[in-house]
Design a protein around this motif. Structure first.
Motif, short mmCIF file in Angstrom:
data_model
loop_
_atom_site.label_atom_id
_atom_site.label_comp_id
_atom_site.label_asym_id
_atom_site.label_seq_id
_atom_site.Cartn_x
_atom_site.Cartn_y
_atom_site.Cartn_z
N TYR A 92 18.94 -12.87 62.02
CA TYR A 92 17.90 -13.40 62.91
C TYR A 92 18.05 -14.92 63.03
N VAL A 93 18.25 -15.58 61.89
CA VAL A 93 18.39 -17.04 61.92
C VAL A 93 19.67 -17.44 62.65
N ALA A 94 20.73 -16.64 62.50
CA ALA A 94 21.98 -16.94 63.19
C ALA A 94 21.88 -16.61 64.68
N GLY A 95 20.73 -16.09 65.12
CA GLY A 95 20.54 -15.85 66.54
C GLY A 95 21.11 -14.53 67.03
N ASP A 96 21.49 -13.62 66.11
CA ASP A 96 21.96 -12.30 66.53
C ASP A 96 20.78 -11.33 66.41
N GLU A 97 19.91 -11.37 67.44
CA GLU A 97 18.68 -10.59 67.37
C GLU A 97 18.97 -9.10 67.30
N GLY A 98 19.99 -8.67 68.03
CA GLY A 98 20.33 -7.25 68.03
C GLY A 98 20.77 -6.79 66.66
#
Lengths: 309, 279
Positions: free
Chosen positions: B104-110
């Motif tokens: 989530y923090v790395a921006g990979d919501e999926g």
């Protein structure tokens, strides 16, 4: 129908597409989370909007209120104004300016100002870092995007959007004449709407970045504006690269809708497929790879135009 | 002078000896995908972290509450008979939980949604074979295009020597190429950076699920060292204390942009500190 009478069509079309993009994003999320997907996803954007409307607006100590609120309004109005040059049906646009693609590029560049003002206004650390991030991001995507738009203008020999559509009549679409340019356009358009892998100014690692201090109706206007930027970028790809209203069997206006929906779905899906890029590393990629790539594409297109006479 | 009750920024020398405004910005105690209850008081100059202070008082439990992720091992320490398969399943769920936050923090919501769903399914008793398949699918997604590798490479590096000195244990130590016990899975990289740590979580999740699939009805032995999801339990300090130490070491000199990524790649559990009588 043209000019002023097309304004309601444009606004309603934008609203429907924004709704579609938000619903589609929610469908992708539900699929990945293993939730059952149904028609109820269509209600998700409406529910979110209603919740934000009922919430109190938030503020911070000593904000620069004027710039802050103005920035939010700007993020919303800029994509709508940029959209006036987009053809809605064969021969129908709110304003088919002789410098159409320059108008679009110049307007969308104003997004920088809007997003930076939203970051600057609340006098708070995270939004401010988010605002600066967007400027850095713009430094990476804006140059390749400008070169790509010039490439299309060169192919058509005109800056007027209707001439660019006419240039693709009965021939190859510009996406096939200049595939690298099309790819870079899609990437830059995603970056411009700070969507998905390019959502750095509103990133989760900044507690929401520029929208960290936005609440209530401000947050709603900002969010809708961001979706509108994505929709307008997708819609503009149709006349630039995908032949506009040209296509077999179906009427022209339907082709425009079908093509816009497909490009929009592609852009929306990027959010659920890729992790967010790190700006320091994307910056290098943009200047070392993307800009030379688009320049080479520009020269190739220039040679094609010269040879065709 | 304090306009609006806010003190103006003071100045101090930065790492190059130039006087620069100093800004105090807290991270936590409540952020999405953040170790609940952890507060890092950052001292920033520009967006470079010059200094930080760890504060875990906010959510300190009143009574001794057991950290949820350590429950099976604490039961074994107390002399209960805990099936190996059950502990292994719990370990896999704990790693998937850390992975979900990191993604989530790395921006990979999926990817984060998938990891969180698998965590829930592991705890809800989905068969280990099915989970193994789905974790393999998740892994393919994460290594695809090597984008996540590029984003996390070299972030928050702890050298092997240093990892031992600051008493890291568990996956974080093995990601720094140290510490025996468990054989190092082939996909883990052992470079001590955030990339190695998420690969390590993924590899150990698969290993634990394999164990859960093979486990049968054997119970954990009641002697020897017990390793929870974050490291060796039952010592004088909790594993998360060492993870916090590693965070303090790696954060100074970094830009604010990577701070969250580094914290998420160590993923300390504040509840673990409470149970060790610290915090």
């Amino acid at each position: 129908m043209s000019g002023v009478t097309a304004i309601p069509v444009l606004l309603i079309g934008l609203a429907v597409l924004v709704w579609f993009a938000a619903s589609l994003s929610s469908v992708f999320g539900a699929m990945l989370a293993g939730r059952p997907v149904g028609l109820t996803e269509l209600a998700v954007p409406g529910r979110g909007a209603l919740r934000l409307l009922l919430k109190e607006r938030s503020s911070t100590p000593m904000p620069d209120a004027l710039l802050w609120r103005l920035g939010v309004v700007l993020v919303f109005t800029v994509p709508v104004l940029a959209a006036v040059v987009i053809p809605l049906a064969p021969g129908v646009a709110v304003a088919d300016l002789p410098v159409g693609i320059v108008w679009w590029t110049a307007l969308m560049a104003l997004l920088w100002v809007g997003v930076f003002m939203v970051g600057w206004g609340p006098n708070s650390a995270y939004p401010m870092v988010g605002g600066y991030r967007f400027i850095a991001q713009a430094l990476a995507y804006e140059m390749p995007l400008a070169i790509v738009v010039i490439t299309v203008g060169l192919l058509a020999g005109s800056l007027r959007v209707s001439d660019i559509v006419a240039g693709q009549e009965g021939g190859l679409w510009y996406a096939l004449w200049a595939p690298a340019a099309f790819f870079v356009y899609l990437m830059s358009a995603t970056a411009q709407a700070f969507w998905g892998p390019f959502a750095t100014p509103i990133a989760s690692d900044l507690a929401g970045g520029v929208r960290a201090e936005l609440g209530g109706v401000d947050r709603l206007v900002f969010t809708v504006g961001r979706y509108a930027a994505l929709v307008v970028a997708a819609a503009f790809a149709v006349p630039l690269f995908l032949g506009g209203h040209h296509g077999p069997l179906l009427p022209g206006w339907l082709w425009i809708i079908v093509k816009t929906l497909l490009v929009l779905a592609l852009l929306v899906s990027a959010r659920w497929i890729w992790p967010r890029l790190r700006l320091d590393r994307f910056e290098e990629f943009a200047w070392v790879v993307l800009i030379p790539l688009t320049l080479v594409q520009l020269f190739v297109v220039g040679a094609i135009v010269l040879l065709r006479g | 002078m304090q306009p609006g009750g806010l003190p103006l920024a003071a100045r101090a020398e930065d790492r190059d000896g130039l006087p620069l405004d100093v800004l105090y910005v807290p991270l936590g105690p409540v952020l999405s995908a953040w170790p609940a209850g952890l507060t890092l008081q950052l001292t920033l100059q520009g967006d470079v972290i010059q200094d930080l202070q760890v504060d875990t008082r906010h959510f300190a439990a009143k009574d001794s509450v057991r950290a949820f992720w350590n429950v099976p091992w604490h039961r074994a320490l107390a002399g209960d008979e805990v099936p190996v398969a059950e502990a292994a399943r719990h370990r896999a769920a704990a790693h998937l939980d850390s992975l979900a936050r990191f993604l989530y923090v790395a921006g990979d919501e999926g990817g984060a949604l998938i990891a969180a769903r698998l965590r829930d399914e592991a705890l809800a008793g989905q068969t280990a074979d099915r989970l193994l398949q789905q974790v393999a699918t998740l892994e393919r997604r994460l290594v695809r295009g090597r984008l996540l590798d590029r984003v996390t490479r070299g972030v928050g590096r702890i050298e092997p020597q240093r990892a031992v000195e600051i008493e890291l244990s568990g996956p974080a130590l093995r990601a720094s190429n140290g510490g025996g016990g468990r054989p190092r899975p082939a996909t883990a990289l052992g470079e001590g950076d955030a990339r190695s740590r998420w690969h390590q979580w993924l590899a150990e999740t698969k290993q634990a699920l394999q164990q859960a699939a093979d486990g049968g009805s054997a119970t954990m032995s009641t002697k020897g060292r017990f390793e929870g999801p974050r490291g060796v339990l039952g010592q004088h300090t909790a594993p998360s204390r060492a993870l916090l130490g590693a965070i303090c070491e790696t954060l100074v000199g970094q830009e604010l942009a990577v701070a969250r990524l580094i914290v998420a790649s160590f993923d300390p559990d504040v509840a673990e500190l409470d149970e060790a009588g610290e915090g």
